[in-house]
Scaffold this active site. Structure first.
Site, PDB file in Angstrom:
ATOM      1  N   LYS A  32       0.841  -1.213   0.000  1.00 12.12           N
ATOM      2  CA  LYS A  32       0.000   0.000   0.000  1.00 12.12           C
ATOM      3  C   LYS A  32       0.867   1.250   0.000  1.00 12.12           C
ATOM      4  O   LYS A  32       0.539   2.245  -0.643  1.00 12.12           O
ATOM      5  CB  LYS A  32      -0.875   0.045   1.270  1.00 12.12           C
ATOM      6  CG  LYS A  32      -2.052  -0.880   1.238  1.00 12.12           C
ATOM      7  CD  LYS A  32      -3.045  -0.505   2.322  1.00 12.12           C
ATOM      8  CE  LYS A  32      -2.502  -0.623   3.714  1.00 12.12           C
ATOM      9  NZ  LYS A  32      -2.421  -1.945   4.306  1.00 12.12           N
ATOM     10  N   CYS A 396      26.053   6.353  13.050  1.00  9.62           N
ATOM     11  CA  CYS A 396      25.585   6.431  14.435  1.00  9.62           C
ATOM     12  C   CYS A 396      26.363   5.452  15.316  1.00  9.62           C
ATOM     13  O   CYS A 396      27.537   5.691  15.574  1.00  9.62           O
ATOM     14  CB  CYS A 396      24.072   6.244  14.485  1.00  9.62           C
ATOM     15  SG  CYS A 396      23.349   7.040  15.923  1.00  9.62           S
ATOM     16  N   HIS A 522      22.112  10.285  10.643  1.00  6.03           N
ATOM     17  CA  HIS A 522      21.650   9.235   9.717  1.00  6.03           C
ATOM     18  C   HIS A 522      21.445   9.812   8.316  1.00  6.03           C
ATOM     19  O   HIS A 522      20.337  10.254   8.002  1.00  6.03           O
ATOM     20  CB  HIS A 522      20.329   8.650  10.212  1.00  6.03           C
ATOM     21  CG  HIS A 522      20.450   7.880  11.475  1.00  6.03           C
ATOM     22  ND1 HIS A 522      20.477   6.519  11.512  1.00  6.03           N
ATOM     23  CD2 HIS A 522      20.564   8.295  12.753  1.00  6.03           C
ATOM     24  CE1 HIS A 522      20.592   6.109  12.762  1.00  6.03           C
ATOM     25  NE2 HIS A 522      20.649   7.177  13.541  1.00  6.03           N
ATOM     26  N   GLU A 524      21.032   8.274   5.687  1.00  2.00           N
ATOM     27  CA  GLU A 524      20.110   7.436   4.906  1.00  2.00           C
ATOM     28  C   GLU A 524      18.676   7.963   4.912  1.00  2.00           C
ATOM     29  O   GLU A 524      17.913   7.677   3.997  1.00  2.00           O
ATOM     30  CB  GLU A 524      20.151   5.977   5.407  1.00  2.00           C
ATOM     31  CG  GLU A 524      19.531   5.696   6.774  1.00  2.00           C
ATOM     32  CD  GLU A 524      20.487   5.903   7.945  1.00  2.00           C
ATOM     33  OE1 GLU A 524      21.464   6.660   7.796  1.00  2.00           O
ATOM     34  OE2 GLU A 524      20.255   5.313   9.018  1.00  2.00           O
TER      35      GLU A 524
HETATM   36  N1  GLN Z   1      22.911   3.282  20.647  1.00  2.00           N
HETATM   37  C1  GLN Z   1      23.603   4.456  20.208  1.00  2.00           C
HETATM   38  C2  GLN Z   1      23.096   5.716  20.911  1.00  2.00           C
HETATM   39  O1  GLN Z   1      22.003   5.726  21.442  1.00  2.00           O
HETATM   40  C3  GLN Z   1      23.513   4.609  18.696  1.00  2.00           C
HETATM   41  C4  GLN Z   1      22.125   4.811  18.195  1.00  2.00           C
HETATM   42  C5  GLN Z   1      21.967   4.571  16.715  1.00  2.00           C
HETATM   43  O2  GLN Z   1      22.797   3.919  16.086  1.00  2.00           O
HETATM   44  N2  GLN Z   1      20.880   5.069  16.141  1.00  2.00           N
HETATM   45  O3  GLN Z   1      23.787   6.698  20.924  1.00  2.00           O
END
Ligand code: GLN
Length: 562
Positions: A32, A396, A522, A524
């Site tokens: 969807k 991250c 991030h 991405e």
């Molecule tokens: N666990 C790590 C933090 O909280 C990295 C988080 C993640 O990769 N989104 O900083």
């Protein structure tokens, strides 16, 4: 009525937001989200402003607290909403950001109704599913039209018609259709299974699911039939007859090799034309899908392969890394390369096995994540990329692993760690952010959403972005511990991206390496078909250069042995 008045009336009908509801029947996972995004793309390509909203029938406030095994990736918007991964598709297709308002859950609906009840807003009335819950749902749907004045709001209703938990949403749709005649339509997506034993496509499940919708007072206007095999006109006319829709409104959605073909298929099936006609549009603007088609052509032309090892802990469930996978599709097409992801389970990586897993990849990506599982494998993979000069991208937690490896193995800080994994580490090179220390609730309390970052002009990422000030999305609690900045810099780790307000480290790079980058944010989440993300584009390029250099070296070696 005067001509002018009629004209004004017509204009006001046409300038009002139109609402398109997308429901699903027979089975979940029919796509969807992709159908909604494809229709939105087609309407956008005719010059209309469009947004897409997802209504999720679960009771969690948002998917931020859900295990990726339950729900796949948690997608984050600029304004810090933790949302369903379908919002990622919406942004990738439309090249427009979504927001808090684009993902509503039953949890959010109930929370707001119950808060109002506690404040006494219902003036002593009994609070009920109808009208109070359904009113709140309708309010959340209409807010996108009322506040942001989109031409079209496409609302995708999660789950399958007939599910107990999606009933209030279907009821809200029924009421809205009644309240806004002519301003909304319902598209129902169903499955037409192929029975191999009889060699036939079967329409009965579709008929039954439309009956279920009708029992709830909703007549679909358009049916989209998901199928493995071509749907004949006979089948279309049978479905049309049983389900009270005209034959042109029975749309085939056949399996394709990439989701990015779906807008083109829907255009061939004239889904957008049917939608516009049913909503009273008499003149149709031309579609402009030039950029989209160029992207598809590039994708098809890309034959040379580049292998990226993705080290993570949910590797059996690719949906957990949806945005990363799609970012590689966009970056691959931009470089006219085909990115092959080699899925590597971080838990399997030990000093003995690492060579087997990583000696054949052209680039290494360490995925985001939480918790202890697989962490040592990720740190070892980061070390391997650093020492063997393999292009590296840590996202991250991936960036944090690169910092931990550097501390342990370059700076000789034995047992250095993140306090997330080891609260007693002697060297807390990654530590809980100051503002996180008082946080007790888990849901919605991370550092979330878009923050600015200043780039060092001498860095790899400055040449990727070509901009000094960037904005990227975050989802974390832990952060590089600035106490160690000078020590790290002396040893060759550079902090090339810093938040100008909080001084938090957002990007690390290391010297004397072809391409070693870690990002606390991030990238991405912001890669789209039209704007492939520069971090992924440059990473893929570096990985391909690495592959070519390795091949050249092999040939030279073979020649010198002659
Ligand atoms: N666990 C790590 C933090 O909280 C990295 C988080 C993640 O990769 N989104 O900083």
């Amino acid at each position: 009525m005067k001509i002018q008045t009629i004209f004004k009336l017509k204009l006001s009908i046409l300038s009002k937001t139109k609402y398109i509801f997308v429901t699903g029947g027979v089975s979940s996972s029919l796509g969807k989200g992709i159908i909604s995004a494809s229709l939105a793309k087609l309407l956008q390509s005719r010059g209309y402003s469009v947004t897409i909203q997802k209504l999720d029938p679960y009771i969690n406030i948002d998917p931020g607290t859900l295990n990726p095994y339950e729900h796949g990736e948690c997608y984050v918007t600029d304004d810090g909403a933790e949302t369903d991964l379908d919002l990622g598709h919406y942004e990738r297709f439309l090249n427009k950001p979504t927001s808090q308002a684009n993902n509503v859950t039953t949890g959010k609906i109930y929370l707001s109704v119950i808060n109002k009840e506690r404040k006494g807003d219902y003036l002593g009335k009994t609070v009920q599913v109808v009208p109070h819950i359904t009113d709140e749902i309708k309010h959340r749907i209409k807010i996108l039209g009322n506040k942001y004045k989109y031409d079209f709001v496409i609302t995708e209703i999660g789950g399958t018609v007939g599910d107990i938990e999606s009933t209030p949403y279907i009821e809200a749709v029924r009421q809205l259709r009644w309240e806004m005649p002519g301003s909304s339509i319902v598209i129902h997506l169903t499955l037409v299974p192929f029975l191999a034993a009889s060699g036939e496509l079967k329409t009965k499940p579709t008929q039954h699911s439309v009956k279920l919708l009708l029992e709830n007072g909703v007549q679909p206007d358009i049916l989209v039939l998901r199928t493995e095999k071509k749907i004949t006109d006979d089948i279309k006319s049978k479905v049309a007859r049983f389900c009270n829709v005209d034959i042109k409104s029975v749309i085939e959605s056949i399996d394709v090799s990439t989701i990015y073909e779906v807008p083109i298929l829907m255009q061939e099936e004239e889904l957008d034309i049917q939608v516009l006609k049913k909503l009273g549009f008499t003149t149709l603007e031309r579609t402009d899908l030039k950029d989209w088609k160029e992207f598809l052509a590039k994708m098809k032309r890309s034959k040379k392969i580049v292998k990226i090892g993705l080290v993570g802990k949910y590797i059996e469930l690719h949906d957990a890394y949806k945005s990363i996978i799609e970012s590689f599709v966009h970056a691959g097409a931009k470089n006219e390369l085909k990115v092959e992801i080699v899925w590597i389970n971080a838990e399997k990586i030990t000093s003995k096995t690492i060579d087997n897993y990583l000696n054949n990849v052209d680039g290494i990506l360490i995925a985001p994540g939480f918790g202890h599982r697989g962490i040592e494998g990720k740190i070892k993979s980061s070390k391997y990329a650093r020492e063997n000069k393999i292009p590296f991208l840590g996202i991250c937690l991936g960036m944090q692993c690169a910092v931990i490896d550097f501390a342990r193995n370059v700076m000789n800080l034995a047992d250095a760690h993140s306090t997330e994994m080891d609260s007693n580490t002697p060297y807390p090179v990654i530590d809980l952010m100051e503002e996180q220390k008082t946080v007790t609730n888990v849901g919605g309390t991370m550092r979330l959403g878009s923050y600015p970052c200043m780039l060092n002009k001498e860095s790899k990422l400055f040449s990727a972005y070509n901009e000094e000030l960037i904005n990227e999305r975050h989802r974390h609690r832990y952060e590089f511990n600035n106490k160690y900045i000078d020590d790290f810099e002396k040893q060759g780790m550079k902090f090339t991206g810093i938040n100008p307000e909080s001084q938090l480290v957002e990007i690390i790079e290391i010297e004397n390496h072809p391409w070693f980058v870690g990002v606390q944010f991030h990238p991405e989440y912001k890669s789209t078909v039209i704007n492939p993300h520069p971090v992924f584009v440059e990473f893929v390029k570096a990985a391909f250069d690495n592959k070519e250099n390795n091949e050249k070296r092999k040939v030279e070696k073979a020649n010198s042995n002659l």
